[in-house]
Design an enzyme around this catalytic site. Structure first.
Site, PDB file in Angstrom:
ATOM      1  N   SER A  75       0.809  -1.226   0.000  1.00  0.00           N
ATOM      2  CA  SER A  75       0.000   0.000   0.000  1.00  0.00           C
ATOM      3  C   SER A  75       0.844   1.278   0.000  1.00  0.00           C
ATOM      4  O   SER A  75       0.541   2.206  -0.759  1.00  0.00           O
ATOM      5  CB  SER A  75      -0.964   0.005   1.184  1.00  0.00           C
ATOM      6  N   GLY A  81      -5.499 -11.341  -7.789  1.00  0.00           N
ATOM      7  CA  GLY A  81      -5.948 -10.424  -6.751  1.00  0.00           C
ATOM      8  C   GLY A  81      -5.328  -9.042  -6.793  1.00  0.00           C
ATOM      9  O   GLY A  81      -5.748  -8.154  -6.050  1.00  0.00           O
ATOM     10  N   LEU A 113      -8.484 -13.879  -5.030  1.00  0.00           N
ATOM     11  CA  LEU A 113      -8.172 -12.624  -4.345  1.00  0.00           C
ATOM     12  C   LEU A 113      -6.746 -12.586  -3.818  1.00  0.00           C
ATOM     13  O   LEU A 113      -6.247 -11.519  -3.458  1.00  0.00           O
ATOM     14  CB  LEU A 113      -9.164 -12.389  -3.198  1.00  0.00           C
ATOM     15  N   ASN A 126     -12.099  -0.694   5.838  1.00  0.00           N
ATOM     16  CA  ASN A 126     -10.695  -0.683   5.430  1.00  0.00           C
ATOM     17  C   ASN A 126     -10.182   0.716   5.114  1.00  0.00           C
ATOM     18  O   ASN A 126      -8.995   0.890   4.848  1.00  0.00           O
ATOM     19  CB  ASN A 126     -10.458  -1.611   4.226  1.00  0.00           C
ATOM     20  N   ASP A 186     -13.293  -2.531  -0.599  1.00  0.00           N
ATOM     21  CA  ASP A 186     -12.949  -3.835  -1.176  1.00  0.00           C
ATOM     22  C   ASP A 186     -13.956  -4.291  -2.232  1.00  0.00           C
ATOM     23  O   ASP A 186     -13.579  -4.828  -3.272  1.00  0.00           O
ATOM     24  CB  ASP A 186     -12.849  -4.897  -0.079  1.00  0.00           C
ATOM     25  N   ALA A 242     -13.523 -10.873   3.242  1.00  0.00           N
ATOM     26  CA  ALA A 242     -13.326 -10.649   1.806  1.00  0.00           C
ATOM     27  C   ALA A 242     -14.519 -11.161   1.020  1.00  0.00           C
ATOM     28  O   ALA A 242     -14.977 -10.515   0.061  1.00  0.00           O
ATOM     29  CB  ALA A 242     -12.044 -11.337   1.340  1.00  0.00           C
ATOM     30  N   LYS A 285      -9.950  -4.475  11.171  1.00  0.00           N
ATOM     31  CA  LYS A 285     -10.996  -4.008  10.253  1.00  0.00           C
ATOM     32  C   LYS A 285     -12.381  -3.999  10.895  1.00  0.00           C
ATOM     33  O   LYS A 285     -13.256  -3.252  10.458  1.00  0.00           O
ATOM     34  CB  LYS A 285     -10.998  -4.862   8.981  1.00  0.00           C
TER      35      LYS A 285
END
Length: 286
Positions: free
Chosen positions: A16, A245, A222, A86, A101, A129, A65
């Site tokens: 990230s 993913g 993913l 998230n 997501d 997810a 989360k």
């Protein structure tokens, strides 16, 4: 200057910061995106630190989360449905929570011209997810959903939430076993592995061994480390259109930055994928 970051633990393998640094530079935004590895016992202190130091927002990942929800002043409909956040925007010292997501997953399909409306989808897994994938698909017109999960209780809880929170009624549960997944892969338009099966370092693992032709199926994993999981390699060998993913990761990040900045984020897709793949090869498996 935009002050942004990522809260979670561990974070040393997260892509990230590198991705958002590219987004900021390519869009001429003066800003920074920092790794903020945090122990559970210090989450209160971390949130206070971010507010006091004028952060504009942050991403939040495992294991916080769900925990972050109790700190929020507002939560988006998507995040409330999914039961996880998230992305957090800080405005006037208050925390506004989102989940990007589902949007990231849907955009990964649209990017490959995959039709969603009036299609069927089978989701392997029923965790956070999977919830993002399920509610994203429903919002975009999926016709029928099948959930395959080792825990029947968790799968039924997801289906009950779907029925309670939406008008969608064509969701069912199938028991997790090799034959069930094989049969589902033949009967569905979109097959998604939302579990961590096949993730580094257990790269030889796969939720199913495909045997028949899958030329009419879109298969999504993913997992993005490795990019080419055994699940995707087998599906591709049998003719499926495969999506890794990394695209979902990229597009959820784009949506998060748009929330924080209020502007459209533009980027060179091919260039960014090459950059992130190189980063994965360099240290994503260390």
């Amino acid at each position: 200057m935009k002050r942004l970051g990522l809260i979670g633990n561990p974070l040393h393998h997260s892509l990230s910061p590198e991705m958002h640094t590219v987004f900021l530079a390519e869009n001429g935004i003066d800003g920074e995106y920092n790794r903020l590895e945090t122990e559970a016992k210090h989450l209160d202190e971390r949130i206070f630190y971010l507010i006091q130091n004028k952060y504009d927002g942050f991403n939040i990942t495992i294991p916080f989360k769900a925990d972050i929800i109790s700190y929020l002043t507002e939560i988006s409909d998507d995040a409330a449905q999914i039961g996880a956040v998230n992305t957090v925007k800080i405005r006037d010292g208050k925390l506004l929570g989102y989940n990007t997501d589902g949007i990231g997953f849907i955009q990964s399909l649209l990017n490959k011209n995959v039709g969603i409306e009036n299609s069927s989808a089978t989701i392997i897994g029923a965790g956070g997810a999977a919830r993002a994938v399920v509610f994203g698909l429903i919002k975009n017109g999926i016709k029928e959903l099948t959930i395959i999960n080792r825990s029947a209780d968790r799968a039924f809880a997801l289906i009950q939430d779907v029925r309670k929170l939406t008008r969608f009624r064509r969701a069912k549960y199938i028991e997790w076993d090799e034959n069930s997944i094989k049969q589902a892969s033949q009967d569905t338009d979109i097959l998604v592995n939302s579990t961590s099966i096949g993730m580094w370092p257990k790269v030889q693992d796969t939720p199913v061994l495909f045997e028949k032709n899958m030329g009419n199926c879109v298969v999504v994993d993913l997992v993005y480390n490795p990019l080419k999981t055994e699940f995707l390699k087998m599906a591709k060998d049998r003719g499926a259109l495969c999506i890794d993913g990394l695209d979902m990761f990229v597009y959820q990040g784009v949506e998060a930055l748009q929330i924080w900045t209020g502007q459209e984020i533009k980027f060179d897709y091919d260039k960014l994928r090459r950059f992130l793949i190189q980063k994965l090869e360099n240290y994503g498996r260390s």
